[in-house]
Design a protein around this motif. Structure first.
Motif, mmCIF file in Angstrom:
data_model
loop_
_atom_site.group_PDB
_atom_site.id
_atom_site.type_symbol
_atom_site.label_atom_id
_atom_site.label_comp_id
_atom_site.label_asym_id
_atom_site.label_seq_id
_atom_site.Cartn_x
_atom_site.Cartn_y
_atom_site.Cartn_z
ATOM 1 N N ARG A 11 0.818 -1.219 0.000
ATOM 2 C CA ARG A 11 0.000 0.000 0.000
ATOM 3 C C ARG A 11 0.849 1.265 0.000
ATOM 4 O O ARG A 11 0.325 2.366 -0.144
ATOM 5 N N CYS A 12 2.164 1.105 0.148
ATOM 6 C CA CYS A 12 3.080 2.246 0.244
ATOM 7 C C CYS A 12 3.723 2.535 -1.113
ATOM 8 O O CYS A 12 4.328 1.654 -1.723
ATOM 9 N N THR A 13 3.601 3.762 -1.573
ATOM 10 C CA THR A 13 4.162 4.161 -2.861
ATOM 11 C C THR A 13 5.669 3.936 -2.920
ATOM 12 O O THR A 13 6.181 3.376 -3.893
ATOM 13 N N LYS A 14 6.396 4.372 -1.896
ATOM 14 C CA LYS A 14 7.869 4.223 -1.897
ATOM 15 C C LYS A 14 8.260 2.754 -1.910
ATOM 16 O O LYS A 14 9.233 2.361 -2.552
ATOM 17 N N SER A 15 7.504 1.935 -1.206
ATOM 18 C CA SER A 15 7.781 0.509 -1.178
ATOM 19 C C SER A 15 7.562 -0.099 -2.571
ATOM 20 O O SER A 15 8.381 -0.877 -3.052
ATOM 21 N N ARG A 16 6.480 0.277 -3.225
ATOM 22 C CA ARG A 16 6.211 -0.226 -4.585
ATOM 23 C C ARG A 16 7.281 0.257 -5.561
ATOM 24 O O ARG A 16 7.739 -0.504 -6.411
ATOM 25 N N GLU A 17 7.695 1.519 -5.436
ATOM 26 C CA GLU A 17 8.734 2.058 -6.329
ATOM 27 C C GLU A 17 10.066 1.330 -6.124
ATOM 28 O O GLU A 17 10.773 1.032 -7.089
ATOM 29 N N THR A 18 10.395 1.033 -4.879
ATOM 30 C CA THR A 18 11.641 0.329 -4.580
ATOM 31 C C THR A 18 11.599 -1.085 -5.150
ATOM 32 O O THR A 18 12.561 -1.540 -5.779
ATOM 33 N N LEU A 19 10.484 -1.784 -4.965
ATOM 34 C CA LEU A 19 10.336 -3.133 -5.506
ATOM 35 C C LEU A 19 10.444 -3.111 -7.032
ATOM 36 O O LEU A 19 11.103 -3.963 -7.634
ATOM 37 N N GLN A 20 9.861 -2.108 -7.659
ATOM 38 C CA GLN A 20 9.937 -1.985 -9.119
ATOM 39 C C GLN A 20 11.387 -1.795 -9.573
ATOM 40 O O GLN A 20 11.820 -2.414 -10.546
ATOM 41 N N LEU A 21 12.149 -0.966 -8.866
ATOM 42 C CA LEU A 21 13.569 -0.769 -9.208
ATOM 43 C C LEU A 21 14.326 -2.090 -9.136
ATOM 44 O O LEU A 21 15.148 -2.388 -10.002
ATOM 45 N N ILE A 22 14.058 -2.873 -8.101
ATOM 46 C CA ILE A 22 14.728 -4.166 -7.944
ATOM 47 C C ILE A 22 14.344 -5.092 -9.099
ATOM 48 O O ILE A 22 15.206 -5.716 -9.721
ATOM 49 N N GLU A 23 13.046 -5.179 -9.380
ATOM 50 C CA GLU A 23 12.576 -6.073 -10.449
ATOM 51 C C GLU A 23 13.166 -5.664 -11.798
ATOM 52 O O GLU A 23 13.568 -6.514 -12.591
ATOM 53 N N GLU A 24 13.238 -4.355 -12.057
ATOM 54 C CA GLU A 24 13.792 -3.873 -13.325
ATOM 55 C C GLU A 24 15.289 -4.165 -13.438
ATOM 56 O O GLU A 24 15.817 -4.270 -14.527
ATOM 57 N N SER A 25 15.968 -4.322 -12.295
ATOM 58 C CA SER A 25 17.409 -4.606 -12.312
ATOM 59 C C SER A 25 17.686 -6.066 -12.687
ATOM 60 O O SER A 25 18.809 -6.413 -13.004
ATOM 61 N N GLY A 26 16.652 -6.900 -12.608
ATOM 62 C CA GLY A 26 16.824 -8.317 -12.904
ATOM 63 C C GLY A 26 17.269 -9.137 -11.710
ATOM 64 O O GLY A 26 17.444 -10.348 -11.808
ATOM 65 N N GLU A 27 17.463 -8.480 -10.569
ATOM 66 C CA GLU A 27 17.865 -9.196 -9.349
ATOM 67 C C GLU A 27 16.700 -10.059 -8.859
ATOM 68 O O GLU A 27 15.540 -9.680 -8.955
ATOM 69 N N MET A 28 17.046 -11.205 -8.293
ATOM 70 C CA MET A 28 16.045 -12.039 -7.635
ATOM 71 C C MET A 28 15.686 -11.363 -6.317
ATOM 72 O O MET A 28 16.570 -10.820 -5.636
ATOM 73 N N VAL A 29 14.399 -11.399 -5.966
ATOM 74 C CA VAL A 29 13.977 -10.735 -4.732
ATOM 75 C C VAL A 29 12.924 -11.568 -4.016
ATOM 76 O O VAL A 29 12.027 -12.128 -4.642
ATOM 77 N N GLN A 30 13.088 -11.648 -2.718
ATOM 78 C CA GLN A 30 12.085 -12.270 -1.859
ATOM 79 C C GLN A 30 11.285 -11.130 -1.248
ATOM 80 O O GLN A 30 11.847 -10.252 -0.591
ATOM 81 N N VAL A 31 9.976 -11.137 -1.465
ATOM 82 C CA VAL A 31 9.109 -10.086 -0.946
ATOM 83 C C VAL A 31 8.472 -10.570 0.355
ATOM 84 O O VAL A 31 7.827 -11.618 0.380
#
Length: 116
Positions: A11-31
């Motif tokens: 629900r947090c804009t900054k959190s969504r933006e940060t997750l998007q940056l990670i996903e766009e980098s191609g890094e694997m991420v555990q949410v």
């Protein structure tokens, strides 16, 4: 190679933006939606150590729960950690962890220190 982990609030804009940056980098991420899967006191203490801050610096002081129950109180580090585990809305977000390093994604660009 360590996988990134994000303590995320969708629900947090900054959190969504940060997750998007990670996903766009191609890094694997555990949410980890930390409001549903609250870190233990030990996990939170470890994260705070990785961030290199005092527990009180991780508080969201604009939250109603802070203003109603904690504003103006002088608690120990352990008491602040207990308060954040009891009321996870108090935890600043998002927090991104990689290995033994962590950053707060405010601004989201902070996560670039851990990518790549």
């Amino acid at each position: 190679m360590d996988m990134l982990k994000i303590l995320h609030n969708p629900r947090c804009t900054k959190s969504r933006e940060t997750l998007q940056l990670i996903e766009e980098s191609g890094e694997m991420v555990q949410v980890v939606e930390y409001l549903k899967t609250v870190p233990s006191e030990e996990e939170l203490a470890d994260i705070i150590n990785m961030l290199g801050i005092k527990p009180e610096q991780l508080l969201r002081k604009g939250e109603a729960i802070y203003k109603e129950q904690y504003k103006g109180k002088n608690l120990s580090d352990e008491e602040w950690i207990k308060a954040m585990v009891e009321h996870p809305k108090l935890i600043e977000r998002p927090i991104v962890i990689k290995g033994k390093e962590a950053v707060i994604g405010r601004p989201p660009e902070n996560v670039k220190k851990l990518i790549g």
